[in-house]
Motif scaffolding. Sequence first.
Motif, PDB file in Angstrom:
ATOM      1  N   MET A 185      46.516  49.890  58.691  1.00 21.04           N
ATOM      2  CA  MET A 185      46.957  50.776  57.607  1.00 21.04           C
ATOM      3  C   MET A 185      46.015  50.557  56.442  1.00 21.04           C
ATOM      4  O   MET A 185      46.367  49.897  55.455  1.00 21.04           O
ATOM      5  CB  MET A 185      48.395  50.475  57.213  1.00 21.04           C
ATOM      6  N   PRO A 186      44.802  51.097  56.509  1.00 22.29           N
ATOM      7  CA  PRO A 186      43.745  50.732  55.569  1.00 22.29           C
ATOM      8  C   PRO A 186      43.972  51.102  54.115  1.00 22.29           C
ATOM      9  O   PRO A 186      43.292  50.564  53.244  1.00 22.29           O
ATOM     10  CB  PRO A 186      42.515  51.455  56.134  1.00 22.29           C
ATOM     11  N   LEU A 187      44.907  51.989  53.823  1.00 23.08           N
ATOM     12  CA  LEU A 187      45.176  52.330  52.426  1.00 23.08           C
ATOM     13  C   LEU A 187      46.508  51.761  51.943  1.00 23.08           C
ATOM     14  O   LEU A 187      47.020  52.180  50.910  1.00 23.08           O
ATOM     15  CB  LEU A 187      45.134  53.844  52.230  1.00 23.08           C
ATOM     16  N   SER A 188      47.033  50.802  52.691  1.00 23.95           N
ATOM     17  CA  SER A 188      48.271  50.152  52.275  1.00 23.95           C
ATOM     18  C   SER A 188      47.953  48.832  51.606  1.00 23.95           C
ATOM     19  O   SER A 188      47.297  47.976  52.194  1.00 23.95           O
ATOM     20  CB  SER A 188      49.170  49.904  53.491  1.00 23.95           C
ATOM     21  N   ASN A 189      48.455  48.632  50.380  1.00 26.66           N
ATOM     22  CA  ASN A 189      48.064  47.426  49.650  1.00 26.66           C
ATOM     23  C   ASN A 189      48.678  46.152  50.206  1.00 26.66           C
ATOM     24  O   ASN A 189      48.218  45.062  49.888  1.00 26.66           O
ATOM     25  CB  ASN A 189      48.377  47.553  48.161  1.00 26.66           C
ATOM     26  N   ILE A 190      49.674  46.267  51.056  1.00 25.06           N
ATOM     27  CA  ILE A 190      50.279  45.055  51.605  1.00 25.06           C
ATOM     28  C   ILE A 190      49.469  44.500  52.757  1.00 25.06           C
ATOM     29  O   ILE A 190      49.780  43.441  53.283  1.00 25.06           O
ATOM     30  CB  ILE A 190      51.726  45.296  52.062  1.00 25.06           C
ATOM     31  N   GLU A 191      48.424  45.217  53.152  1.00 24.68           N
ATOM     32  CA  GLU A 191      47.641  44.820  54.314  1.00 24.68           C
ATOM     33  C   GLU A 191      46.481  43.892  53.979  1.00 24.68           C
ATOM     34  O   GLU A 191      45.816  43.390  54.862  1.00 24.68           O
ATOM     35  CB  GLU A 191      47.074  46.071  55.004  1.00 24.68           C
ATOM     36  N   TYR A 192      46.218  43.674  52.691  1.00 26.04           N
ATOM     37  CA  TYR A 192      45.030  42.928  52.301  1.00 26.04           C
ATOM     38  C   TYR A 192      45.405  41.610  51.616  1.00 26.04           C
ATOM     39  O   TYR A 192      46.231  41.570  50.708  1.00 26.04           O
ATOM     40  CB  TYR A 192      44.166  43.771  51.354  1.00 26.04           C
ATOM     41  N   ARG A 193      44.740  40.540  52.055  1.00 28.26           N
ATOM     42  CA  ARG A 193      44.989  39.223  51.456  1.00 28.26           C
ATOM     43  C   ARG A 193      44.084  38.924  50.280  1.00 28.26           C
ATOM     44  O   ARG A 193      44.459  38.157  49.394  1.00 28.26           O
ATOM     45  CB  ARG A 193      44.779  38.135  52.514  1.00 28.26           C
ATOM     46  N   TYR A 194      42.902  39.532  50.252  1.00 30.64           N
ATOM     47  CA  TYR A 194      41.917  39.161  49.248  1.00 30.64           C
ATOM     48  C   TYR A 194      41.692  40.314  48.260  1.00 30.64           C
ATOM     49  O   TYR A 194      41.469  41.456  48.671  1.00 30.64           O
ATOM     50  CB  TYR A 194      40.597  38.781  49.921  1.00 30.64           C
ATOM     51  N   TRP A 195      41.738  39.966  46.984  1.00 35.33           N
ATOM     52  CA  TRP A 195      41.646  40.962  45.913  1.00 35.33           C
ATOM     53  C   TRP A 195      40.713  40.486  44.818  1.00 35.33           C
ATOM     54  O   TRP A 195      40.648  39.288  44.524  1.00 35.33           O
ATOM     55  CB  TRP A 195      43.027  41.219  45.308  1.00 35.33           C
ATOM     56  N   GLY A 196      40.022  41.447  44.202  1.00 37.00           N
ATOM     57  CA  GLY A 196      39.273  41.166  43.004  1.00 37.00           C
ATOM     58  C   GLY A 196      40.162  41.264  41.776  1.00 37.00           C
ATOM     59  O   GLY A 196      41.358  41.567  41.885  1.00 37.00           O
ATOM     60  N   GLN A 197      39.560  41.022  40.610  1.00 32.08           N
ATOM     61  CA  GLN A 197      40.318  41.042  39.360  1.00 32.08           C
ATOM     62  C   GLN A 197      40.446  42.440  38.771  1.00 32.08           C
ATOM     63  O   GLN A 197      41.266  42.651  37.868  1.00 32.08           O
ATOM     64  CB  GLN A 197      39.665  40.113  38.344  1.00 32.08           C
ATOM     65  N   GLY A 198      39.634  43.351  39.255  1.00 38.12           N
ATOM     66  CA  GLY A 198      39.744  44.735  38.800  1.00 38.12           C
ATOM     67  C   GLY A 198      38.714  45.110  37.751  1.00 38.12           C
ATOM     68  O   GLY A 198      38.188  44.255  37.032  1.00 38.12           O
ATOM     69  N   THR A 199      38.444  46.394  37.669  1.00 36.60           N
ATOM     70  CA  THR A 199      37.569  46.949  36.641  1.00 36.60           C
ATOM     71  C   THR A 199      38.202  48.238  36.134  1.00 36.60           C
ATOM     72  O   THR A 199      38.683  49.051  36.914  1.00 36.60           O
ATOM     73  CB  THR A 199      36.143  47.181  37.193  1.00 36.60           C
ATOM     74  N   GLN A 200      38.231  48.400  34.815  1.00 41.81           N
ATOM     75  CA  GLN A 200      38.951  49.511  34.202  1.00 41.81           C
ATOM     76  C   GLN A 200      38.106  50.776  34.192  1.00 41.81           C
ATOM     77  O   GLN A 200      36.925  50.749  33.799  1.00 41.81           O
ATOM     78  CB  GLN A 200      39.359  49.160  32.767  1.00 41.81           C
ATOM     79  N   VAL A 201      38.710  51.858  34.596  1.00 39.04           N
ATOM     80  CA  VAL A 201      38.094  53.190  34.512  1.00 39.04           C
ATOM     81  C   VAL A 201      38.966  54.059  33.626  1.00 39.04           C
ATOM     82  O   VAL A 201      40.176  54.192  33.875  1.00 39.04           O
ATOM     83  CB  VAL A 201      37.949  53.835  35.905  1.00 39.04           C
ATOM     84  N   THR A 202      38.378  54.632  32.592  1.00 35.84           N
ATOM     85  CA  THR A 202      39.110  55.493  31.667  1.00 35.84           C
ATOM     86  C   THR A 202      38.394  56.830  31.570  1.00 35.84           C
ATOM     87  O   THR A 202      37.201  56.872  31.249  1.00 35.84           O
ATOM     88  CB  THR A 202      39.212  54.853  30.280  1.00 35.84           C
ATOM     89  N   VAL A 203      39.114  57.908  31.865  1.00 35.46           N
ATOM     90  CA  VAL A 203      38.541  59.251  31.836  1.00 35.46           C
ATOM     91  C   VAL A 203      39.257  60.046  30.760  1.00 35.46           C
ATOM     92  O   VAL A 203      40.471  60.235  30.819  1.00 35.46           O
ATOM     93  CB  VAL A 203      38.666  59.948  33.197  1.00 35.46           C
ATOM     94  N   SER A 204      38.510  60.522  29.798  1.00 35.13           N
ATOM     95  CA  SER A 204      39.092  61.296  28.702  1.00 35.13           C
ATOM     96  C   SER A 204      38.873  62.785  28.933  1.00 35.13           C
ATOM     97  O   SER A 204      37.878  63.202  29.520  1.00 35.13           O
ATOM     98  CB  SER A 204      38.487  60.880  27.373  1.00 35.13           C
ATOM     99  N   SER A 205      39.807  63.569  28.412  1.00 35.65           N
ATOM    100  CA  SER A 205      39.731  65.029  28.607  1.00 35.65           C
ATOM    101  C   SER A 205      38.900  65.691  27.526  1.00 35.65           C
ATOM    102  O   SER A 205      38.548  65.072  26.532  1.00 35.65           O
ATOM    103  CB  SER A 205      41.132  65.625  28.623  1.00 35.65           C
TER     104      SER A 205
END
Length: 123
Positions: free
Chosen positions: A103-123
Amino acid sequence: QVQLVESGGGAVQSGGSLRLSCAASGDTDHSAYMAWFRQAPGKEREGVASIDSDGSIVYADSVKGRFTISQDNTKNTLYLQMNSLKPEDTAMYYCAADSYTDMPLSNIEYRYWGQGTQVTVSS
């Protein structure tokens, strides 16, 4: 163990583009399946795109035709090219990895994660 470090986030206007990168290190035998997820404030984390070691790719319907996932195995790096960005794409974007998932788009399937990077899109 797999360590994941994302980069490339930022603030752009609607219609703009960004390319996210995720550098993997450690025991990369556990990163045969890799994916990008995102989480907006007040919303659940959702799968955006995934790729496996055979090159099979899955996209969420919301990003098909706009986002492209790819990987450079020589650099152990995962990419997400994001074009035609919309304000609803605003979120923290995370890289995830594991040795297997059906289930490649299910977040419960992955043990390893990064810290994240913020994306902000303004209109």
